[in-house]
Design a protein around this motif. Structure first.
Motif, mmCIF file in Angstrom:
data_model
loop_
_atom_site.group_PDB
_atom_site.id
_atom_site.type_symbol
_atom_site.label_atom_id
_atom_site.label_comp_id
_atom_site.label_asym_id
_atom_site.label_seq_id
_atom_site.Cartn_x
_atom_site.Cartn_y
_atom_site.Cartn_z
ATOM 1 N N TYR A 33 70.605 98.658 46.040
ATOM 2 C CA TYR A 33 72.007 98.236 46.128
ATOM 3 C C TYR A 33 72.696 98.478 44.786
ATOM 4 N N TYR A 35 76.261 97.078 42.810
ATOM 5 C CA TYR A 35 77.350 96.112 42.804
ATOM 6 C C TYR A 35 78.188 96.325 41.543
ATOM 7 N N GLN A 37 80.595 94.020 38.885
ATOM 8 C CA GLN A 37 80.952 92.661 38.476
ATOM 9 C C GLN A 37 81.981 92.740 37.368
ATOM 10 N N GLY A 40 83.999 87.767 34.436
ATOM 11 C CA GLY A 40 84.275 86.432 34.958
ATOM 12 C C GLY A 40 84.382 86.347 36.464
ATOM 13 N N GLN A 41 84.001 87.423 37.147
ATOM 14 C CA GLN A 41 84.143 87.425 38.598
ATOM 15 C C GLN A 41 82.790 87.578 39.294
ATOM 16 N N GLY A 42 82.821 87.522 40.615
ATOM 17 C CA GLY A 42 81.598 87.624 41.394
ATOM 18 C C GLY A 42 81.153 89.062 41.580
ATOM 19 N N LEU A 43 80.158 89.239 42.437
ATOM 20 C CA LEU A 43 79.611 90.562 42.699
ATOM 21 C C LEU A 43 80.381 91.244 43.828
ATOM 22 N N PHE A 45 80.132 94.295 46.342
ATOM 23 C CA PHE A 45 79.206 95.262 46.922
ATOM 24 C C PHE A 45 79.823 96.663 46.888
ATOM 25 N N LEU A 91 75.803 96.628 38.453
ATOM 26 C CA LEU A 91 74.467 96.081 38.678
ATOM 27 C C LEU A 91 73.768 96.832 39.794
ATOM 28 N N PHE A 109 67.237 92.224 40.526
ATOM 29 C CA PHE A 109 68.355 92.850 39.815
ATOM 30 C C PHE A 109 67.923 93.472 38.496
ATOM 31 N N GLY A 110 68.582 94.572 38.159
ATOM 32 C CA GLY A 110 68.469 95.138 36.826
ATOM 33 C C GLY A 110 69.422 94.438 35.872
ATOM 34 N N PRO A 111 69.358 94.791 34.580
ATOM 35 C CA PRO A 111 70.187 94.132 33.570
ATOM 36 C C PRO A 111 71.642 94.573 33.597
#
Lengths: 118, 113
Positions: A33, A35, A37, A40-43, A45, A91, A109-111
């Protein structure tokens, strides 16, 4: 074993340039996957690869965004003609699939790659 | 479509306070539910999960119970620590021929000493 790795960790580019972000999933993980980001916000897709099936591209925000995956290994996310609003952390996550036992639907998840478009 | 709604942050608590972060979902199928955590400067990692109704996921003193009747998966901890300061994401995953995961917007938690 090794986790999900992403490169580069940071990328600064000028508006209008193309960038390529890389993700190396955990070996044996069938799903991958991407994503986005924003600060300050969400993920958000972007795209999902599952084995040899056609990828789910429903989250890609524009045709400037594309991604490829080679078999069940490395994936690259390409952003063409970058814009300032593309600045974000990108991400990558991989998922083991049914061979992963109880972790089959867990994402690792990766960094992330922090992209800054000037 | 499928969605996850979680309480807005930031949430600021004193050490040893009780924590609740609300999460509700809508899903067309029978989802698995997750809480992921993102510590400052680190990547997301799974905190806990539940795969069927009435299951309780737990880890590091955090708990969440899968409530199908209220479509909720609230995160709780009885006594928070400064080290719990992070962003918490509620998520769902439904098998629709693949496991696309939907994340909530995240709730930032600050714990003061």
């Amino acid at each position: 074993g090794a986790g999900v790795s992403q490169s580069p960790s940071n990328k600064v580019t000028e508006k209008g340039k193309d960038v390529e972000l890389r993700c190396d999933p955990i070996s044996g993980h069938t799903a991958l996957y991407w994503y986005r980001q924003r600060l300050g916000q969400g993920l958000e897709f972007l795209i999902y690869f599952q084995g040899n099936s056609a990828p789910d591209k429903s989250g890609l925000p524009s045709d400037r965004f594309s991604a490829e995956r080679t078999g069940e290994s490395v994936s690259t996310l390409t952003i063409q003609r970058t814009q300032q609003e593309d600045s974000a952390v990108y991400l990558c996550a991989s998922r083991p699939g049914l061979a992963g036992g109880s972790s089959y639907n867990e994402q690792f998840f990766g960094p992330g790659t922090r992209l800054t478009v000037l | 479509g499928d969605s996850v709604t979680q309480m807005e942050g930031p949430v600021t608590l004193s050490e040893e306070a009780f924590l609740t972060i609300n999460c509700t979902y809508t899903a067309t199928g029978y989802p698995s539910l997750f809480w992921y955590v993102q510590y400052p400067g680190e990547g997301l990692q799974l905190l806990l999960k539940a795969t069927k109704a009435d299951d309780k996921g737990s880890n590091k003193g955090f708990e969440a119970t899968y409530r199908k009747e209220t479509t909720s998966f609230h995160l709780e901890k009885g006594s928070v620590q400064v080290s719990d300061s992070a962003v918490y994401f509620c998520a769902l995953s439904v098998n629709t021929g693949g496991f696309k995961t939907i994340f909530g917007a995240g709730t930032r938690l600050f714990v003061k000493a």
